[in-house]
Design a protein around this motif. Structure first.
Motif, short mmCIF file in Angstrom:
data_model
loop_
_atom_site.label_atom_id
_atom_site.label_comp_id
_atom_site.label_asym_id
_atom_site.label_seq_id
_atom_site.Cartn_x
_atom_site.Cartn_y
_atom_site.Cartn_z
N HIS A 294 47.32 7.77 9.38
CA HIS A 294 46.92 7.68 7.98
C HIS A 294 48.00 8.17 7.02
O HIS A 294 48.06 7.72 5.89
CB HIS A 294 45.62 8.44 7.76
N THR A 295 48.85 9.08 7.47
CA THR A 295 49.92 9.57 6.62
C THR A 295 50.96 8.48 6.37
O THR A 295 51.40 8.26 5.24
CB THR A 295 50.58 10.81 7.24
N ASN A 296 51.36 7.79 7.43
CA ASN A 296 52.37 6.73 7.31
C ASN A 296 51.77 5.36 6.99
O ASN A 296 52.51 4.39 6.84
CB ASN A 296 53.20 6.64 8.59
N ARG A 297 50.44 5.26 6.97
CA ARG A 297 49.73 4.02 6.66
C ARG A 297 50.12 2.87 7.57
O ARG A 297 50.42 1.77 7.14
CB ARG A 297 49.93 3.64 5.20
N MET A 298 50.12 3.17 8.88
CA MET A 298 50.44 2.13 9.85
C MET A 298 49.89 2.52 11.22
O MET A 298 49.56 3.68 11.46
CB MET A 298 51.95 1.94 9.94
N CYS A 299 49.78 1.53 12.11
CA CYS A 299 49.40 1.81 13.48
C CYS A 299 50.61 2.37 14.21
O CYS A 299 51.69 1.80 14.14
CB CYS A 299 48.92 0.53 14.15
#
Length: 121
Positions: A63-68
């Protein structure tokens, strides 16, 4: 008058968020059908499965980097049929290892989870 927002679509004259927002949005403002909701480009490697979006097996939502992000060998990230929902939550830790609990979600239900620090028992 109908309110417009990039993450909101209009339905029957009133605005509603796409189901599974913020992971699903509309590509443009003013769309009047939930059928136009797709995986959000703000989370670039989400995969769509039917009307849901999530991470593929072996990945979890950072969630911090907004990616899987890739899971470690000590996390259970085989999502199976429930992958599009479960992969957006912190992965479970495999037997023989432990980790601190993930941070709580904020008032909007959004997490700041970015991965576990894992230790061997």
């Amino acid at each position: 008058e109908i309110q417009r927002d990039e993450d909101i679509n209009a339905s029957d004259g009133r605005c509603v968020r796409c189901p599974q927002w913020p992971f699903r949005t509309t590509a443009r403002e003013g769309v009047v059908s939930e059928d136009a909701c797709t995986c959000s480009a703000e989370y670039p490697n989400l995969v769509g499965m039917g009307e849901r979006c999530g991470c593929q097996d072996g990945y979890f939502m950072n969630h911090t980097n907004r990616m899987c992000s890739p899971c470690s060998a000590h996390e259970d990230c085989m999502w199976g049929i429930d992958g599009t929902t479960r992969s957006l939550q912190p992965p479970n830790i495999k037997a023989g290892f432990w980790a601190l609990p993930p941070p709580d979600a904020d008032v909007f239900g959004q997490s700041s989870f970015s991965g576990h620090n894992i230790w061997r028992c």
